[in-house]
Design an enzyme around this catalytic site. Structure first.
Site, PDB file in Angstrom:
ATOM      1  N   GLU A 156     -16.946  23.567  47.784  1.00 47.06           N
ATOM      2  CA  GLU A 156     -16.003  22.455  47.741  1.00 47.06           C
ATOM      3  C   GLU A 156     -16.290  21.521  46.570  1.00 47.06           C
ATOM      4  O   GLU A 156     -17.341  21.624  45.922  1.00 47.06           O
ATOM      5  CB  GLU A 156     -16.059  21.678  49.058  1.00 47.06           C
ATOM      6  CG  GLU A 156     -17.474  21.221  49.435  1.00 47.06           C
ATOM      7  CD  GLU A 156     -17.538  19.798  49.923  1.00 47.06           C
ATOM      8  OE1 GLU A 156     -16.923  18.935  49.277  1.00 47.06           O
ATOM      9  OE2 GLU A 156     -18.221  19.552  50.932  1.00 47.06           O
TER      10      GLU A 156
ATOM     11  N   LYS B  99     -21.523  15.996  59.772  1.00 46.64           N
ATOM     12  CA  LYS B  99     -22.134  14.815  59.168  1.00 46.64           C
ATOM     13  C   LYS B  99     -22.851  13.996  60.239  1.00 46.64           C
ATOM     14  O   LYS B  99     -22.333  13.783  61.340  1.00 46.64           O
ATOM     15  CB  LYS B  99     -21.081  13.983  58.452  1.00 46.64           C
ATOM     16  CG  LYS B  99     -20.462  14.686  57.250  1.00 46.64           C
ATOM     17  CD  LYS B  99     -19.435  13.814  56.565  1.00 46.64           C
ATOM     18  CE  LYS B  99     -18.922  14.483  55.285  1.00 46.64           C
ATOM     19  NZ  LYS B  99     -18.138  15.698  55.560  1.00 46.64           N
TER      20      LYS B  99
END
Length: 792
Positions: free
Chosen positions: A58, A193
């Site tokens: 990404e 996360k």
């Protein structure tokens, strides 16, 4: 019998058809028929066509996740780790509103430097980013989408999005989770996360039917910075083959969803993870107290920055470590998956490769025909208006540790570092000229014409030149060793010894170069002094006969006089103008060329041509008086310790340059910390239409202008050196100057400024000096920051 891919069918929901048929070629053809703004890099396309391992990466971490310089260094390291496993990296991002599956080096640098204000692109943002022609960094969500469209089965990242804390009230749930229900891609991450609600994220993924596999010896789900979150998942493996088999079995059953492989952070960072988790708890508490917790999209970057502050940078270090590790894991899984699919044994990496005429591989249906990147991706690249001819080399520098006694080095090996970089004067000039086309001089297209050996070094050289965004269609494979310079330094950086194998450039024949000049008909051709005199002579002769302007970069004192046989041959034939358009020596090279030109070997100053030119210039006492006034000026008004410009007269620099004008129309003297001296001859037939026709000498602006007998104009101007903070590398600075200079001279700028306009001259030279300064501050031969440099 040639292998043909099936034709496209033009109905049904595109993404579902990609996944259910098990082949992406038909859907790619559909997108091609719609002129979809999607470009698949040739290396990626070739790997996919042969079922070779590919790992997508990404770019949201490039545009938004990491600070400079990490936002460039980390993705490059991740690509290198993917390649180390035998897989091909495909970094995905948006450039000018086009989706790029596989980025060139210069495109990645463009996103990292953020000069075009890249946006963060999730599924909802894709169409708007394209419609508004924005640059963008892909999140997990959009990276999954384009991985599936391209047929890439493994995607490696840091942490995936999930359910936010307090989502029972805010409904803040990442689009990443839903994307895994419709993209059959293995997502390799260190969980979600750490600022998210891990428990609810796992429950939600269970509801969606997305498999979660702990990539470890236990079923512990990691907490990003920590190897254990306190939650278990149903499955685990630390074997890349089994991970690949999970993906493969889903493919065999036609299942549309992806798989999450949760990789714990490397063991050496476990202890720091406990402390970072405490900082996360504190940051979340602060966000609830100050209201940031309800700030929507802004809360995540605020929390991450706050954790970075509280941990004094430790969270960033740990984040980088897990990103690099996940790239390795992703590469290993992709390699195993390709073996299950049955890879083609005929595949070779892009660069130097042979072609199997019995196999018709699917062409790159998504190469952008409007805005092709200037590397191997161009099957039919546009003609170059600047061609650079000379040396492309690999530099291998081995330096011993500074704690090792240098006396131990002879006849033995010692600890130290070994670095491989690209070099060669022509290559450096071409890279600089290529890089500055991004923002400073978009009207220029440059091509490197250089020999490379058909050996492993040649393969590396071609591959790395392409990855820097340079064109490779001018590289000429020959049956010799690739140019290599191997230097050994002691711990203090002093040269101990080395071997230089540069015969390939010496033997480079004009027959290999002239077809390139015929093909491109460039406006300018640049020669470096590594070419033999006979080769330079042939190329200068061809250039003169076909109206191609030339620039000679002397390279070194020893090689600087290799241009003189070409000059003499042109003078003997009775030229109508100076044989060489531009000359870029330093002061020592200038003196050497002058002494040899007037020696018995050439005796060029005795020719009728020389006397006629000097007479037409008609430089009398007024020119000498103004030159003396200029010589009294300080080298740098801001730094009196540098002294004055007296060297122009004391060393004869100005007189020597003027005496060489009949042979070199424009001379750009590189004076190091003393700046640059430009000495130009503007012919009478064009002088009246130039900006200098209305100019007079201006000592305050360090410029002497003299009018000649036939309206010719001579300009001598000093440009003070731009300030360089903490120079780290002098190699390549001069080449960066020359490459940027010729790009500026050759550019078709909208404002019409040229070197014959006082302001245009100022802009072009100072922009070239700025390029040299950036390279002085870089560890590379040409600074990557040239790609983002603006014209001064």
């Amino acid at each position: 019998m040639p292998v043909r891919l099936p034709s496209a069918r033009h109905s049904g929901h595109l993404t579902q058809r990609v996944l259910k048929r098990g082949s992406h070629w038909d859907s790619l053809r559909v997108l091609k028929s719609r002129n979809a703004p999607l470009d698949i890099h040739p290396e990626v396309q070739e790997a996919l066509a042969h079922n070779q391992p590919v790992v997508s990466l990404e770019t949201a971490l490039v545009t938004h996740g990491l600070p400079l310089p990490h936002c460039l260094e980390v993705p490059l390291a991740m690509e290198a780790n993917v390649r180390a496993t035998g897989a091909v990296p495909a970094t995905i991002g948006f450039i000018d509103g086009r989706v790029k599956v596989g980025l060139e080096r210069h495109e990645l640098e463009r996103l990292a430097n953020r000069v075009h204000n890249p946006v963060k692109v999730s599924r909802r943002d894709v169409a708007a980013t394209i419609a508004t022609r924005k640059d963008g960094g892909t999140t997990c969500s959009s990276t999954l989408i384009f991985s599936a469209l391209a047929g890439i089965k493994v995607f490696a990242t840091g942490g995936m999005g999930g359910v936010h804390r307090g989502a029972e009230n805010s409904l803040d749930i990442s689009a990443d989770l839903h994307e895994l229900t419709r993209c059959p891609v293995g997502l390799v991450s260190s969980g979600v996360k750490s600022i998210l609600d891990i428990k609810r994220t796992l429950e939600y993924m269970e509801t969606l039917g997305v498999p979660v596999v702990a990539y470890s010896e236990t079923k512990d789900f990691p907490a990003f910075f920590s190897p254990k979150s306190g939650f278990k998942v149903p499955w685990n493996t630390d074997n890349p083959k089994i991970a690949a088999e999970i993906l493969h079995e889903q493919w065999r059953l036609g299942m549309d969803n992806g798989v999450m492989f949760a990789v714990p952070i490397p063991e050496s960072y476990h202890e720091a993870g406990e402390t970072i988790e405490e900082h996360i708890t504190q940051a979340i508490a602060e966000s609830e107290e100050n209201g940031m917790a309800s700030a929507g999209n802004d809360v995540t970057p605020w929390l991450l920055n706050r954790v970075r502050e509280l941990s004094e940078g430790q969270s960033l270090e740990s984040n980088i470590a897990l990103l690099k590790n996940n790239a390795l894991v992703g590469g290993r899984i992709a390699v195993q998956y390709s073996q299950l699919q049955g890879s083609s044994p005929t595949f070779q990496p892009s660069g130097l490769r042979s072609v199997n005429k019995d196999v018709a591989v699917e062409p790159n249906v998504f190469q952008d025909t409007a805005k092709k990147s200037p590397g191997l991706s161009e099957l039919h690249p546009k003609p170059a208006n600047v061609v650079v001819v000379g040396c492309a080399a690999i530099d291998i520098i081995a330096q011993g540790d500074n704690e090792v006694n240098p006396a131990l080095a002879p006849h033995s090996t010692i600890p130290g570092t070994v670095n491989l970089t690209l070099g060669g004067v022509a290559r450096n000039i071409a890279e600089a000229a290529t890089r500055v086309t991004s923002t400073a001089y978009p009207g220029t297209s440059s091509l490197l014409v250089a020999p490379i050996g058909e050996d492993s070094f040649g393969h590396v050289l071609a591959e790395q030149i392409s990855r820097k965004g340079m064109r490779t269609d001018g590289l000429v494979p020959v049956h010799e060793h690739t140019a290599v310079c191997n230097m050994v330094l002691d711990g203090q950086g002093s040269l101990v010894g080395g071997v230089s194998d540069m015969d390939i450039t010496e033997d480079f024949s004009p027959e290999s170069v002239i077809p390139q000049l015929q093909r491109h008909s460039p406006e300018y051709v640049v020669f470096d002094g590594n070419l033999k005199s006979d080769t330079i002579k042939r190329l200068v002769d061809h250039s003169q006969k076909h109206g191609i302007k030339s620039l000679f970069e002397p390279t070194s004192i020893y090689k600087s006089t290799r241009i003189l046989p070409a000059v003499k041959a042109a003078i003997d034939e009775g030229p109508t103008q100076a044989p060489i358009g531009h000359f870029t020596p330093n002061t020592l090279e200038l003196l050497e060329v002058y002494e040899r030109a007037r020696s018995e070997d050439y005796d060029l100053m005795a020719s009728q041509w020389w006397w006629s030119c000097i007479d037409n210039l008609s430089l009398g006492s007024n020119f000498r008086m103004e030159l003396e006034q200029l010589a009294r000026r300080s080298v740098d008004d801001a730094d009196p310790s540098k002294g004055t410009l007296a060297f122009l007269i004391d060393q004869g620099i100005a007189q020597i340059a003027v005496h060489l004008l009949p042979f070199f129309q424009h001379i750009w003297i590189k004076c190091g910390s003393n700046g640059v001296i430009a000495v130009m001859h503007i012919p009478g037939n064009v002088a009246a239409s130039t900006g200098f026709a209305r100019q007079r000498s201006n000592i305050a602006k360090r410029c002497v202008v003299a009018q000649g007998r036939n309206k010719d104009i001579v300009v001598l101007k000093h440009f003070p050196a731009l300030k360089a903070e903490s120079p780290t590398n002098v190699t390549g600075a001069g080449d960066s100057f020359v490459g940027t200079l010729i790009a500026g001279i050759a550019s078709i700028a909208s404002d019409g400024n040229t070197i014959y306009d006082p302001q245009g001259l100022e802009n072009i030279v100072n922009t070239a000096q700025q390029a040299a300064v950036l390279t002085l501050q870089s560890h590379e031969a040409v600074s990557p920051l040239l790609s983002t440099m603006k014209k001064l």
